[in-house]
Each structure stands twice: as structure tokens, then as C-alpha cells.
Design a protein around this motif. Sequence first.
Motif, PDB file in Angstrom:
ATOM      1  N   MET A  42       0.824  -1.202   0.000  1.00  0.00           N
ATOM      2  CA  MET A  42       0.000   0.000   0.000  1.00  0.00           C
ATOM      3  C   MET A  42       0.860   1.255   0.000  1.00  0.00           C
ATOM      4  O   MET A  42       0.598   2.217  -0.743  1.00  0.00           O
ATOM      5  N   VAL A  43       1.895   1.263   0.830  1.00  0.00           N
ATOM      6  CA  VAL A  43       2.771   2.432   0.932  1.00  0.00           C
ATOM      7  C   VAL A  43       3.463   2.722  -0.393  1.00  0.00           C
ATOM      8  O   VAL A  43       3.521   3.873  -0.857  1.00  0.00           O
ATOM      9  N   GLU A  44       4.006   1.685  -1.026  1.00  0.00           N
ATOM     10  CA  GLU A  44       4.733   1.891  -2.281  1.00  0.00           C
ATOM     11  C   GLU A  44       3.814   2.369  -3.398  1.00  0.00           C
ATOM     12  O   GLU A  44       4.204   3.214  -4.223  1.00  0.00           O
ATOM     13  N   ALA A  45       2.578   1.864  -3.414  1.00  0.00           N
ATOM     14  CA  ALA A  45       1.629   2.320  -4.430  1.00  0.00           C
ATOM     15  C   ALA A  45       1.249   3.784  -4.203  1.00  0.00           C
ATOM     16  O   ALA A  45       1.145   4.563  -5.157  1.00  0.00           O
ATOM     17  N   ALA A  46       1.058   4.151  -2.951  1.00  0.00           N
ATOM     18  CA  ALA A  46       0.735   5.550  -2.639  1.00  0.00           C
ATOM     19  C   ALA A  46       1.911   6.462  -2.971  1.00  0.00           C
ATOM     20  O   ALA A  46       1.728   7.559  -3.522  1.00  0.00           O
ATOM     21  N   GLN A  47       3.118   6.015  -2.623  1.00  0.00           N
ATOM     22  CA  GLN A  47       4.313   6.805  -2.915  1.00  0.00           C
ATOM     23  C   GLN A  47       4.438   7.064  -4.420  1.00  0.00           C
ATOM     24  O   GLN A  47       4.682   8.196  -4.856  1.00  0.00           O
ATOM     25  N   SER A  48       4.263   6.020  -5.228  1.00  0.00           N
ATOM     26  CA  SER A  48       4.390   6.164  -6.678  1.00  0.00           C
ATOM     27  C   SER A  48       3.340   7.119  -7.232  1.00  0.00           C
ATOM     28  O   SER A  48       3.633   7.941  -8.116  1.00  0.00           O
ATOM     29  N   THR A  49       2.128   7.041  -6.687  1.00  0.00           N
ATOM     30  CA  THR A  49       1.055   7.909  -7.179  1.00  0.00           C
ATOM     31  C   THR A  49       1.301   9.363  -6.807  1.00  0.00           C
ATOM     32  O   THR A  49       1.111  10.269  -7.635  1.00  0.00           O
ATOM     33  N   ILE A  50       1.710   9.608  -5.568  1.00  0.00           N
ATOM     34  CA  ILE A  50       2.007  10.984  -5.155  1.00  0.00           C
ATOM     35  C   ILE A  50       3.151  11.551  -5.986  1.00  0.00           C
ATOM     36  O   ILE A  50       3.104  12.702  -6.441  1.00  0.00           O
ATOM     37  N   ASP A  51       4.188  10.752  -6.206  1.00  0.00           N
ATOM     38  CA  ASP A  51       5.317  11.205  -7.031  1.00  0.00           C
ATOM     39  C   ASP A  51       4.848  11.566  -8.437  1.00  0.00           C
ATOM     40  O   ASP A  51       5.236  12.596  -9.007  1.00  0.00           O
ATOM     41  N   LEU A  52       4.006  10.702  -9.000  1.00  0.00           N
ATOM     42  CA  LEU A  52       3.518  10.921 -10.361  1.00  0.00           C
ATOM     43  C   LEU A  52       2.720  12.217 -10.464  1.00  0.00           C
ATOM     44  O   LEU A  52       2.836  12.959 -11.450  1.00  0.00           O
ATOM     45  N   LEU A  53       1.929  12.519  -9.442  1.00  0.00           N
ATOM     46  CA  LEU A  53       1.023  13.666  -9.502  1.00  0.00           C
ATOM     47  C   LEU A  53       1.640  14.970  -9.017  1.00  0.00           C
ATOM     48  O   LEU A  53       1.153  16.053  -9.372  1.00  0.00           O
ATOM     49  N   THR A  54       2.696  14.909  -8.225  1.00  0.00           N
ATOM     50  CA  THR A  54       3.203  16.148  -7.605  1.00  0.00           C
ATOM     51  C   THR A  54       4.667  16.444  -7.874  1.00  0.00           C
ATOM     52  O   THR A  54       5.087  17.589  -7.706  1.00  0.00           O
ATOM     53  N   LYS A  55       5.459  15.449  -8.220  1.00  0.00           N
ATOM     54  CA  LYS A  55       6.901  15.659  -8.277  1.00  0.00           C
ATOM     55  C   LYS A  55       7.277  16.712  -9.317  1.00  0.00           C
ATOM     56  O   LYS A  55       6.887  16.630 -10.479  1.00  0.00           O
ATOM     57  N   SER A  56       8.023  17.707  -8.861  1.00  0.00           N
ATOM     58  CA  SER A  56       8.502  18.758  -9.750  1.00  0.00           C
ATOM     59  C   SER A  56       9.610  19.510  -9.035  1.00  0.00           C
ATOM     60  O   SER A  56       9.887  19.279  -7.862  1.00  0.00           O
ATOM     61  N   ARG A  57      10.219  20.434  -9.738  1.00  0.00           N
ATOM     62  CA  ARG A  57      11.285  21.226  -9.121  1.00  0.00           C
ATOM     63  C   ARG A  57      10.738  22.231  -8.116  1.00  0.00           C
ATOM     64  O   ARG A  57      11.495  22.864  -7.388  1.00  0.00           O
ATOM     65  N   PHE A  58       9.412  22.371  -8.060  1.00  0.00           N
ATOM     66  CA  PHE A  58       8.806  23.340  -7.147  1.00  0.00           C
ATOM     67  C   PHE A  58       8.498  22.743  -5.776  1.00  0.00           C
ATOM     68  O   PHE A  58       8.264  23.473  -4.819  1.00  0.00           O
ATOM     69  N   LEU A  59       8.439  21.415  -5.679  1.00  0.00           N
ATOM     70  CA  LEU A  59       8.051  20.760  -4.433  1.00  0.00           C
ATOM     71  C   LEU A  59       9.153  19.839  -3.947  1.00  0.00           C
ATOM     72  O   LEU A  59       9.846  19.196  -4.749  1.00  0.00           O
ATOM     73  N   ASP A  60       9.316  19.771  -2.628  1.00  0.00           N
ATOM     74  CA  ASP A  60      10.285  18.859  -2.032  1.00  0.00           C
ATOM     75  C   ASP A  60       9.801  17.417  -2.170  1.00  0.00           C
ATOM     76  O   ASP A  60       8.603  17.148  -2.323  1.00  0.00           O
ATOM     77  N   GLU A  61      10.735  16.491  -2.094  1.00  0.00           N
ATOM     78  CA  GLU A  61      10.397  15.074  -2.215  1.00  0.00           C
ATOM     79  C   GLU A  61       9.556  14.621  -1.028  1.00  0.00           C
ATOM     80  O   GLU A  61       9.824  14.977   0.124  1.00  0.00           O
ATOM     81  N   VAL A  62       8.531  13.844  -1.306  1.00  0.00           N
ATOM     82  CA  VAL A  62       7.618  13.350  -0.274  1.00  0.00           C
ATOM     83  C   VAL A  62       7.990  11.913   0.083  1.00  0.00           C
ATOM     84  O   VAL A  62       8.307  11.103  -0.801  1.00  0.00           O
ATOM     85  N   HIS A  63       7.942  11.592   1.374  1.00  0.00           N
ATOM     86  CA  HIS A  63       8.250  10.241   1.840  1.00  0.00           C
ATOM     87  C   HIS A  63       7.006   9.650   2.504  1.00  0.00           C
ATOM     88  O   HIS A  63       6.472  10.226   3.461  1.00  0.00           O
ATOM     89  N   VAL A  64       6.554   8.531   1.991  1.00  0.00           N
ATOM     90  CA  VAL A  64       5.408   7.823   2.568  1.00  0.00           C
ATOM     91  C   VAL A  64       5.936   6.623   3.334  1.00  0.00           C
ATOM     92  O   VAL A  64       6.740   5.844   2.812  1.00  0.00           O
ATOM     93  N   GLU A  65       5.496   6.478   4.587  1.00  0.00           N
ATOM     94  CA  GLU A  65       6.016   5.417   5.448  1.00  0.00           C
ATOM     95  C   GLU A  65       4.889   4.775   6.251  1.00  0.00           C
ATOM     96  O   GLU A  65       3.808   5.354   6.414  1.00  0.00           O
TER      97      GLU A  65
END
Length: 384
Positions: free
Chosen positions: A336-359
Motif C-alpha cells: 500500500m505504501v509503495e503504491a501511494a508513494q508512486s502515485t504521489i510522485d507521479l502527480l506532484t513531483k517537480s522542481r517546485f516541491l520537495d520530495e515526499v516520503h510515505v512510510e
Amino acid sequence: MARRLPVLIDARGSRQANASHRLASAAPSDIRLRNRTAVMRALYPYDSHSRAELAKLTGMSKVSTSDVVAELLDDGLLVEGAYKTPHGPGKPSQLLRFNASSGAIVSIDLSDVTRLRGVVVDLSDKVMHRAEIALPHGDRLEPTEVIGLCQRLLDMCDVRVIGIAIATPGTVNDEGLILEAPNLGWVDMDLADGLHALIDCPVVVTNDADAAVFAEGYFGGGVSDMILVQIADGVGAGLLIDGNVVRGKGFTAGEIGHVVMSDGVRPCVCGKTGCLETIVSSPVLDAAVEERPDDAERIIARAGEELGRALAMSVALTNITHVVFSGPSRLVNRTMVEAAQSTIDLLTKSRFLDEVHVELSTIGEDAAMLGAAGMVLRRVLAVL
């Protein structure tokens, strides 16, 4: 019968007490309270210091420090330990430490409609006793069940009880009134009133996700800014910013479970269809896995993706980079965590936002109970 520890902070909560600490022209009672709190915080939970060291750490005079220490020793909140040999000339100094075993807190989690779970913790939030009761299947939890479990836990206490803590799904106001808890069938439930009849001590009633994020911040990873998602019979989120739980103007911050995420046909207890908790709550996922056990991994991964979608906007809005999932380990796992992490990265990752860690939660299913107990510690002793 459990003894009661004198309340050291106004029972209306720590917010008022903390504000009084900041007043430049504080009344003598405020100064005394501030000094007591400063000494306990310097030692809490496992540090040891001499009286002279406490005076330096707190900025108090040696006389004031000795007076406060004597008072806290009389109350049983501090104990004297070994002597510390000085590096240079001078007499050995006796070390003091916080006495976590001098009191207890009873804490109960209402988030599972199939059972009630409760613990007794000491003043460092360490679990000393556990109890649980199975619940009959129904649409409404009876308050008498909660009161009965609380009495069982109180009977286990052989030290003074400083407070009772309840972690509940739903909306809870500042006075501890449960405004609405659809999964329990409650509206305007004053559970604290019945608990006060058992023992004269403060009762803290709080949302379970708020309690869980408080526990994770103070007893888990120690992160002061995070989002915690609590997956149980419903789905809720707790938001911690600068070490404080954000509850919102109407006490409904974090109610992500009732945001419509799809055009699904499954009705939600709130009256809508397609809400997040009709997709990823424990009963829904358990039923899906039971029906298609060979697809369990995919079902849980899909739930993680839905949670990632639900959280992406919140992550971008707040720039919070730490997200924690809490819930039953059979469902809330690495998949569940890895799927959520991948989805958040896909939808938000950019040079404007810091990296998000799901645990995953470092505390597990006890998070809500320990967090609610921690809120009692903040209210009564102000050590958190």
C-alpha cells in the motif's frame, strides 16, 4: 481503587496554560506552574540532572529550583538517584529523574466496530496493561460498553490515575463532545460525562486520526510536520504542523474519508456515494480480499493508489514531505505504501516541491491510544 494525581494544569487544556507561561507579568501561581513544568520538561522522560544542572537548564535560581524539586519529590513526580562525581573540586551531586511509574493513564480506541481496545500506560506512555472486548454487530456502539472497559482498566491500576483518554472516529469539539461519529451511530455524544462518574480526573476525548498523528510525532518518528492517514472502519487523516494538531475551524480537518473519489455505487454512511472510505476502509478491503484472495496484492495496491490520489493535493498545498499510514498490518503494508508513494510522485513531483516520503507508522495499531494518552500528558503535566 486508583488514586488521583493533583492536576497541574487547568483542566480546560494546555492551550490556556501555555499562554500563561508567555505572560511577562505572570501571577505567582503562573510562575509556580511554569517552574514546575520547566523542571519536569528538563527531565522528561529519561534524563537525569542534579539540582545545579536543572537551575542552569531552566534559568531559575538555585533556591527556586530546590523549592520546586522538593515539591515535585513530595508529589512523587521526581525521584532521587545516584550521586554524580564532579570533574573538579566539590561535593558529589545527587541526580534527579522523572518518575514515570508514579501515575497512569487509561486510554481506549473506538475505531474498530468489532472490538474495543484499551491500555493503561505510565507517565512515559509505556503500556503496562491491556484489555479488549468483542462488540456485537450493530449500527450503534453503546456508551455503556466503553464505560465498562474503562472500569476494567481502572481496576488494573495500582497507582494514581491522572486522566482518561478516548480516541474516537468522527468530529470532536474542544470540550470533548463527539459532535458526529457516523460509524458509531453517535450525534452529540457526551461520553466524558459517563466516564467522570467512574473517577474524578480529566477526560480527553479526541479524534482517532488526530491522536495517531500526535503519537507518531512525539513517540514515533519525532517529525513535527506530517500527515497521518488512519485506516480503520473509516478513513481519516491527522495533520501535525510544528508539533501541534491542526483540527480546523469546525473540528473537521482531516475528514478525507468523505471526499468523493469515484462515481462508484457503494453508499457511504455520510449519505454520498463514491467516498474514499467506501474504497479503502478496512471492511471494504477485507471483503474484497475475502472474495478474491488471489488478488489481495493488487487490491491493496489499488487502495494505495487511491490514497495517493487523495493526498496529492494536500501534499502540494502544505509542502509537507512526511506521510504516514496507520492501520491493521494485514492491509496497511509495504504494498500500500509503495503504491501511494508512486502515485504521489507521479502527480506532484517537480522542481517546485520537495520530495515526499510515505512510510508505515512506527507505532502500529496502538497509535491512536498512545496519542490520546499523550494528550492527557500535555494537558495535565505539560511535559509534551
